[in-house]
Design an enzyme around this catalytic site. Structure first.
Site, short mmCIF file in Angstrom:
data_model
loop_
_atom_site.label_atom_id
_atom_site.label_comp_id
_atom_site.label_asym_id
_atom_site.label_seq_id
_atom_site.Cartn_x
_atom_site.Cartn_y
_atom_site.Cartn_z
CG ASP A 125 1.93 -4.91 -4.32
OD1 ASP A 125 1.13 -4.10 -4.81
OD2 ASP A 125 2.03 -6.09 -4.73
CG ASP A 163 -3.44 -1.70 -4.07
OD1 ASP A 163 -2.72 -0.95 -4.77
OD2 ASP A 163 -4.08 -2.64 -4.54
CG ASP A 207 2.35 -5.46 12.69
OD1 ASP A 207 3.30 -4.67 12.53
OD2 ASP A 207 2.37 -6.34 13.55
CE1 TYR A 230 5.33 -9.49 -3.74
CE2 TYR A 230 5.20 -7.51 -5.04
CZ TYR A 230 4.70 -8.32 -4.05
OH TYR A 230 3.57 -7.94 -3.38
CE LYS A 280 5.62 -8.63 11.77
NZ LYS A 280 4.59 -8.05 12.67
#
Ligand code: NAD
Length: 353
Positions: free
Chosen positions: A243, A247, A219, A139, A187
């Site tokens: 992020d 959620d 994942d 980001y 990852k």
């Protein structure tokens, strides 16, 4: 001397829910002084920028910040994008205030177990906290640009050892205050930044032999959060994965309207500076109707008392009052009931007494 709290109500339901949180804070302590400032679309409309200098100055001079939410369709198409509420206010605010540790607890209140969209697995109901790195990664990495006449887009993910070390320490410290279990999510089978995370987290973990920890690929973690969310205690991860996973964890608890968050910086003297805000956005679809659930913001205010002001008892009193109000049947519209914003606060205040 009272603690100074900068209040940034923002847009949509932001002003409605921050008003309620302040009322609850005032009922448990008289040691806070509130200073309200403009942010987001409201600030853009008033002074032409989503994060006015005076707002930033007041935040920097305060002991903590209470934020409602920013954004909405009215400001989505402003050009350049740096003048839009999310890009022009939230990201620079996090950066300027050095809020590198985002804590998002996802716990389901016993009274709401039936509201969860998932059936809980062998480890029982969800009760975890996502510790997300908030000021690095993709980001913020440069370059972020279009090339070849707009045919190609580039984002860049960058992490330094310093950034990883400080958030990893936070994660392990928090695990120590909870069930002493931590998953570091990455990852590493693909990304170099994830492999650096693994190196640094392994070093940091040596100082926390009492915490049971492991690595997990993102994942797999996304899948496990639905399969058996109760297995998680602390999920430590980088900015973008945090992020998304926070959620997902939030939704497992049933409603976005219930979930608080804290974004912390380094300690300033005896206090930790932090910004506290609900996990949800400005909910333009229900703004101004008096039906927003204020619980996420009220619980964020409780996190403020705990993390920034060391007022553990007051924080617990608020959390208990929310739980009792739900046990006695409080249900806002998002929870399938018909209680309005003010009714919710009244029920919580009644249980505080
Ligand atoms: P949202 O969280 O605002 O709303 C999603 C859905 O949940 C809506 O149907 C809304 O009515 C409902 N909802 C959210 N909070 C609720 C509450 N307290 N009580 C009852 N229902 C609630 O997400 P969105 O619709 O994707 O975004 C709306 C705006 O908010 C966008 O402009 C987005 O950029 C912004 N946003 C801001 C923040 C922030 O300020 N930190 C975070 C997320 C989204």
């Amino acid at each position: 001397m009272p603690f100074k709290v900068a209040v940034l109500p923002g847009d949509g339901i932001g002003p409605e829910v921050t008003t309620e949180a302040i009322q609850v804070l005032r009922s448990v302590t008289d040691e806070l002084e509130f200073d309200e400032c403009l942010i987001g679309g409201a600030a853009y409309d008033a002074v032409g920028k989503p994060l006015p200098e005076t707002t930033l100055k007041i935040c920097k001079e305060s002991n903590a910040v209470l934020l409602g939410a920013v954004g909405g369709p009215k400001w989505d198409k402003i050009e350049p994008p740096e003048l839009r509420p999310e890009v022009g206010a939230l990201l620079p605010l996090r950066r300027e205030l050095n809020l590198y540790a985002n804590l998002r607890p996802a716990r389901i209140f016993p009274a709401l177990i039936d509201a969860s969209p998932v059936r809980f697995g062998p480890s029982g109901p969800i009760d975890c906290i996502v510790v997300r790195e908030l000021t690095g990664g993709i980001y913020f990495g440069k370059p972020r640009e279009r090339r070849d006449n707009g045919e190609v887009a580039v984002d860049t993910c960058v992490y330094s050892k310093i950034e990883i070390r400080r958030i990893a320490r936070r994660g392990f410290e928090i695990a120590r205050q909870r069930r002493r279990k931590l998953h570091c999510v990455d990852k590493a089978n693909v990304l170099e930044t994830s492999r650096l995370w693994r190196e640094v987290v392994t070093e940091v973990a040596e100082g926390y032999q009492d915490v049971d920890w492991e690595f997990m690929l993102v994942d797999n973690c996304a899948m496990q959060l639905v399969r058996d969310p109760g297995q998680f205690d602390v999920i430590l991860t980088e900015n973008m994965f945090g992020d998304i996973l926070s959620d997902e964890a939030a939704q497992v608890t049933g409603s976005l309207g219930m979930l608080p968050s804290a974004s912390l910086s380094d300690p300033r003297g005896d206090n930790v500076f932090g910004m506290y805000e609900p996990a949800h956005g400005s909910a333009p679809d229900i703004a101004g109707q008096g039906i927003a659930n204020p619980i996420a913001t009220i619980l964020s205010a409780a996190m403020m008392l705990r993390f920034s002001f060391d007022m553990k008892e007051e924080a617990e009193a608020i959390e208990r009052a929310v739980s009792k109000a739900l046990d006695s049947g409080l249900r806002t519209l998002d929870l399938g009931g018909n209680a309005g914003t003010k009714d919710a606060t009244a029920a919580i205040l009644a249980n505080l007494a």
